[in-house]
Structure formats: structure tokens, C-alpha cells
Design an enzyme around this catalytic site. Structure first.
Site, mmCIF file in Angstrom:
data_model
loop_
_atom_site.group_PDB
_atom_site.id
_atom_site.type_symbol
_atom_site.label_atom_id
_atom_site.label_comp_id
_atom_site.label_asym_id
_atom_site.label_seq_id
_atom_site.Cartn_x
_atom_site.Cartn_y
_atom_site.Cartn_z
ATOM 1 N N GLY A 1 0.841 -1.184 0.000
ATOM 2 C CA GLY A 1 0.000 0.000 0.000
ATOM 3 C C GLY A 1 0.882 1.243 0.000
ATOM 4 C CB SER B 1 4.661 -3.174 -2.742
ATOM 5 O OG SER B 1 4.425 -1.976 -3.429
ATOM 6 C CD1 TRP B 2 3.265 -0.081 3.301
ATOM 7 C CD2 TRP B 2 4.705 1.588 2.942
ATOM 8 N NE1 TRP B 2 3.424 0.585 4.492
ATOM 9 C CE2 TRP B 2 4.300 1.618 4.304
ATOM 10 C CE3 TRP B 2 5.610 2.545 2.489
ATOM 11 C CZ2 TRP B 2 4.772 2.561 5.203
ATOM 12 C CZ3 TRP B 2 6.086 3.494 3.384
ATOM 13 C CH2 TRP B 2 5.668 3.504 4.721
ATOM 14 C CG ASP C 1 7.407 -3.728 -10.081
ATOM 15 O OD1 ASP C 1 6.522 -2.862 -10.236
ATOM 16 O OD2 ASP C 1 7.670 -4.242 -8.979
ATOM 17 C CG HIS D 1 4.234 -4.099 -8.045
ATOM 18 N ND1 HIS D 1 5.429 -3.788 -7.433
ATOM 19 C CD2 HIS D 1 3.252 -3.845 -7.126
ATOM 20 C CE1 HIS D 1 5.190 -3.357 -6.189
ATOM 21 N NE2 HIS D 1 3.876 -3.391 -5.985
#
Length: 323
Positions: A43, A110-111, A266, A294
């Protein structure tokens, strides 16, 4: 044959921790006496998935997952009050202490990679190793790549026009700032439409092959509201990090083993950042997945992540035997 996710499993423990004005959902699954591993979702604001448990062998691992402030099963929903990177780092440490974990592997996507590394920089002595998929260093340049006219938009101009559509007549503004106005609007319909468009843009460009994901059900809209509000809040505030914070403090964790996984195609998080990180992290390996974007649930990424979790478990077992 590519490795699939490990079989479905249910948590053996679920609890809610009070952290100020927030209530944070935490779960444990797998082997109660296994290697503790914390998985951090993306996120910010995406919430965890039951499939995140399945990256890890439940016979080897004590799998710990939580929904970060304001999303998933944590409450209050979509709240950006007292919701910063450093609040989340404190939450992670509180979870570790509450669950009586001495040291753990910290993993994320990711985050979640940003948060994992920032936590590690502050609490390196608690980290046994890292498994990081889809590197995001939390810099303004990466946010510009994702949301400006000169990054992923050049690859997906049609999807990007859909992303810009709710911004009329504020199209001339910086998109992230323009979205902030919509997401904080008094007009409920405008807020929902903005949240759906914000979230759909990232969803659509997350996979190598065409993604026809839609946000239609009440549950999907509910999740999109949290994702859009919290993500926008973090990006407006530069992820609450000093410029190049992670690379400037990498020496704090460069002695800790890390396996980095990144899809070559990605479009959300640039491979260049993962490569740059690997060049400066003496104990990291980088696995570039040739047929992936991604998403954490493309075949090549799943295969690499499950292999990485097995490899990390074997490495730590060998290390403990040597001692």
C-alpha cells in the site's frame, strides 16, 4: 515446474492490539515453535491477504501478519490520524514484544519492503533476515514515476487517462495533491469515485499480463477507500522519511542477510531501485524474475518467494548449528 503457494491454512491465534486511537489486527499461523517471520503488506493501506501466510512453510515457520493502521481488519477504517511510518514501526515493535518474539525474519512486498527496512534500521538487533519483494525506497522520485505524466503513464496512457478522469477541472494540478482534495471532499460520491480510480490505476498496472480487475462490490470499494486515503496521505508527506533515508542508513542493516525479489517488468516499483539497493547491501542477493510485473501473486514471484523462504530457513538453521 514453478513452486505454488503453500497449502491454505487458518490462524491459530487472532488478536487486536490497542495502539493509541487505533486497534491493530494481528494473527499467527503455522508452527508455534517455528522460526518467527513477520510479513508486511503493501500500500500503504492495502491490508493483508490470507494468501500472504502461504509464502511460508507452515511446518518451519511461525507466521505473523498484521493489518497496518486504518486498513484491513484494523480500525478505525481508512483513518490517517496518527498514521505515519514511525507509528507503524512502533506498532511492529509492540507486536514483537506482545508475542514474546526475541528475533524474527521480516518480510514484505512493495510498501512492505519500505516498512521492513525502516523497522530494521531502527531495530536491527531484532532482525534475523529479510525477504523483500518489489522494492520501494519511499522516495519522491518513485512516487513521481507512478503518478506523474512521465513514468508508468507512458507505458499505460489509456489506463492513466482513466486515473486522471476524476480530477477535472483540477487536471492542471499535481495529481497526488489534486487527489488529496477529492479524497477529503465533503461529497461522498466524489470520494468513492476518487478512491476507486486511484486504486484501479495501481491494480491495472501491477501484472505483466492484462489485468481486468474491477472495483464494484461493497467490500472492494471499502478496501479501495482505505488504500487511496492512506496511500495518498503517505505520499503527500514523502512517506514521513528524510530524503534517501533507507540508502543513507543502510549500514545499519547491511550485515543482515536479505533476499530481494523483483519483477523485470514491474511498472509500479522500478527495478532500478532494487538493483541500486543490491549494489549497496553486502549481504543481499537480487533475484530478477524475467516474466513478472509487480504483483506478489504472479507465478514467477510466488515461485521465487516460496523458494526464498525455504532458503532463509535453511540458512538460519545452518547458522544456529554452526554456533
Amino acid at each position: 515446474m514453478p513452486r505454488p503457494l503453500f497449502p491454505k491454512l487458518s490462524p491459530y491465534d487472532q488478536q487486536v492490539l490497542d495502539v493509541g486511537e487505533h486497534q491493530v489486527y494481528v494473527e499467527q499461523s503455522g508452527n508455534r515453535r517455528g522460526i518467527p517471520v513477520l510479513y508486511l503488506h503493501g500500500g500503504p493501506g492495502a491490508g493483508s491477504s490470507e494468501d500472504h501466510r502461504r509464502y511460508f512453510d507452515p511446518q518451519k515457520y511461525r507466521i505473523i501478519i498484521f493489518d497496518q493502521r486504518g486498513c484491513g481488519r484494523s480500525t478505525p477504517h481508512a483513518s490517517i490520524a496518527d498514521n505515519t511510518t514511525w507509528d507503524l514501526v512502533d506498532d511492529i515493535e509492540e507486536i514483537r514484544q506482545a508475542l514474546a518474539v526475541k528475533q524474527w525474519i521480516v518480510a514484505g512486498g512493495s510498501w512492505g519492503t519500505t516498512l521492513a527496512m525502516v523497522y530494521g534500521i531502527k531495530h536491527a538487533e531484532q532482525v534475523l533476515g529479510f525477504i523483500l519483494r518489489g522494492i520501494f525506497l519511499g522516495t519522491p522520485a518513485e512516487v513521481q514515476w507512478l503518478y506523474s505524466h512521465h513514468g508508468a503513464a507512458a507505458i499505460y496512457p489509456d489506463y492513466y487517462q482513466d486515473f486522471l478522469a476524476p480530477l477535472q477541472p483540477h487536471i492542471h494540478q499535481e495529481p497526488v495533491k489534486a487527489y488529496e482534495q477529492l479524497l477529503q471532499s465533503d461529497n461522498e460520491l466524489a470520494r468513492f469515485q476518487a478512491a476507486k480510480a486511484w486504486t484501479l490505476w495501481e491494480d491495472r498496472i501491477s501484472t505483466l499480463h492484462p489485468n481486468h480487475h474491477a472495483i464494484e462490490t461493497p467490500e472492494q470499494v471499502h478496501s479501495a477507500v482505505a488504500m487511496a486515503n492512506i496511500e495518498n496521505h503517505y505520499f503527500i508527506n514523502h512517506c514521513f522519511l528524510e530524503a534517501d533515508y533507507i540508502l543513507n542508513h543502510l549500514d545499519n542493516i547491511s550485515h543482515i542477510p536479505a533476499i530481494i525479489i523483483h519483477g523485470r517488468y514491474d511498472m509500479v516499483c522500478q527495478l532500478q531501485k532494487a538493483y541500486q539497493l543490491k549494489q549497496r547491501w553486502q549481504n543481499a542477493t537480487l533475484n530478477i524474475i524475467p516474466d513478472a510485473g509487480h504483483s506478489g501473486f504472479e507465478t514467477g514471484i510466488i515461485n521465487a518467494f516460496c523458494q526464498a523462504s525455504d532458503k532463509m530457513a535453511a540458512f538460519l538453521k545452518e547458522q544456529s548449528t554452526d554456533k
